[in-house]
Design a protein around this motif. Structure first.
Motif, PDB file in Angstrom:
ATOM      1  N   GLY A  42       0.788  -1.219   0.000  1.00 45.05           N
ATOM      2  CA  GLY A  42       0.000   0.000   0.000  1.00 45.05           C
ATOM      3  C   GLY A  42       0.826   1.276   0.000  1.00 45.05           C
ATOM      4  O   GLY A  42       0.309   2.347   0.361  1.00 45.05           O
ATOM      5  N   LEU A  43       2.082   1.199  -0.416  1.00 51.44           N
ATOM      6  CA  LEU A  43       2.946   2.374  -0.427  1.00 51.44           C
ATOM      7  C   LEU A  43       2.909   3.064  -1.781  1.00 51.44           C
ATOM      8  O   LEU A  43       2.703   2.436  -2.818  1.00 51.44           O
ATOM      9  N   GLU A  44       3.133   4.363  -1.766  1.00 53.70           N
ATOM     10  CA  GLU A  44       3.229   5.161  -2.993  1.00 53.70           C
ATOM     11  C   GLU A  44       4.598   5.815  -3.023  1.00 53.70           C
ATOM     12  O   GLU A  44       5.095   6.279  -1.996  1.00 53.70           O
ATOM     13  N   TRP A  45       5.198   5.902  -4.213  1.00 54.56           N
ATOM     14  CA  TRP A  45       6.562   6.387  -4.310  1.00 54.56           C
ATOM     15  C   TRP A  45       6.806   7.068  -5.651  1.00 54.56           C
ATOM     16  O   TRP A  45       6.027   6.941  -6.592  1.00 54.56           O
ATOM     17  N   GLU A  46       7.930   7.783  -5.701  1.00 56.70           N
ATOM     18  CA  GLU A  46       8.479   8.300  -6.951  1.00 56.70           C
ATOM     19  C   GLU A  46       9.770   7.529  -7.212  1.00 56.70           C
ATOM     20  O   GLU A  46      10.603   7.405  -6.320  1.00 56.70           O
TER      21      GLU A  46
END
Length: 281
Positions: A64-68
């Protein structure tokens, strides 16, 4: 703005220790309205397996992580070469042809990450046809840099003293840069303001702070978090075949639920969180 990063190496699948580290980094950035970066550290020679990068992305999404995502280390080789050349010009790097076995045979003293190199090759004539690593002359580097401090978000201000590592390798025989050089340069290039990583790398920060001073790099803060230990009290590690996130994901386990458990300190399967070791305050 706070900028954190998660920087796995594609030489084995991620495990719960990696999940915990990624979550800490992700949440510190998210809670401060900052940026969370993913950087693939893929310069470990034949051990690097490009297909694992996609597995890592799937694991992070499952949690459930969001990243660049920022460019992988394999695209940054020129920056490592420039930094090494600059240190050579400053008279701070020297070639070392010693093997691990040769160093161990000298019965050197132990440091935080193994045997401390006794400086055998310093000042020796070097055969350019023989493979060599490049080591940092730590004492000369400290004289040039002067007194240095760095700040850990948990333990506060620290005085940098990299002497306990001895003359560390910055350019490996089998890779364009060591972890010390590559990670320090990459964090600066990516604008990382808070370096999050396990407490097993706490002492390595003394070397990284020295490199920042020598190479005129910005100085971030650090956040060294606890480690996950197995039932034998050993740090979870790829080399010990710790259960992978990919296996858990493929088996149908709920990744977001697992992430919440890790956030709350609820460790599955007898796994525990360590505390800071003796000598880290």
């Amino acid at each position: 703005m706070i900028v954190t990063r998660f920087a796995p190496s594609p030489n084995g699948s991620l495990h719960l220790g990696h999940a915990y580290s990624a979550i800490v980094s992700h949440d510190l950035a998210r809670d401060a309205g900052g940026r969370f970066l993913l950087r693939i550290e893929d310069i470990d020679g034949a051990r690097s397996r490009p297909e694992l990068a996609d597995e890592f992305r799937a694991d992070l999404e499952w949690l459930g992580l969001e990243w660049e995502e920022v460019p992988a280390q394999s695209t940054r080789l020129a920056s490592y070469e420039r930094a090494a050349a600059r240190l050579v010009e400053m008279g701070l790097l020297y070639p070392c042809t010693c093997t691990r076995a040769e160093i161990e045979a000298l019965e050197p003293r132990m440091g935080p990450q193994g045997f401390i190199y006794p400086g055998t090759c310093k000042g020796r004539n070097w055969d350019p046809d023989k493979p060599a690593a490049m080591r940092l002359d730590v004492m000369a580097a400290m004289e040039k840099a002067g007194s240095l401090v760095w700040e850990d978000a948990i333990t506060g201000e620290q005085s940098a003293d990299p002497r306990e590592f001895g003359d560390v390798v910055l350019v490996r025989k089998d890779a364009p840069a060591s972890y010390h050089l590559a990670a320090t340069l990459d964090d600066a290039a990516d604008g990382v303001t808070l370096v999050t990583r396990g407490m097993d790398l706490f002492h390595a920060t003394h070397i990284h702070r020295l490199l920042q001073a020598l190479l005129d790099l910005p100085v971030p803060r650090w956040h060294h978090h606890d480690l996950l230990l197995d039932t034998d009290g050993q740090k979870l590690a790829k080399r010990r075949s710790s259960p992978s996130l990919a296996d858990r994901r493929i088996s149908g386990e709920d990744g977001k639920e697992l992430a919440e458990m890790l956030r709350m300190g609820q460790m599955p399967g007898g796994i525990s969180l360590s505390r800071y070791p003796h000598g880290v305050t």
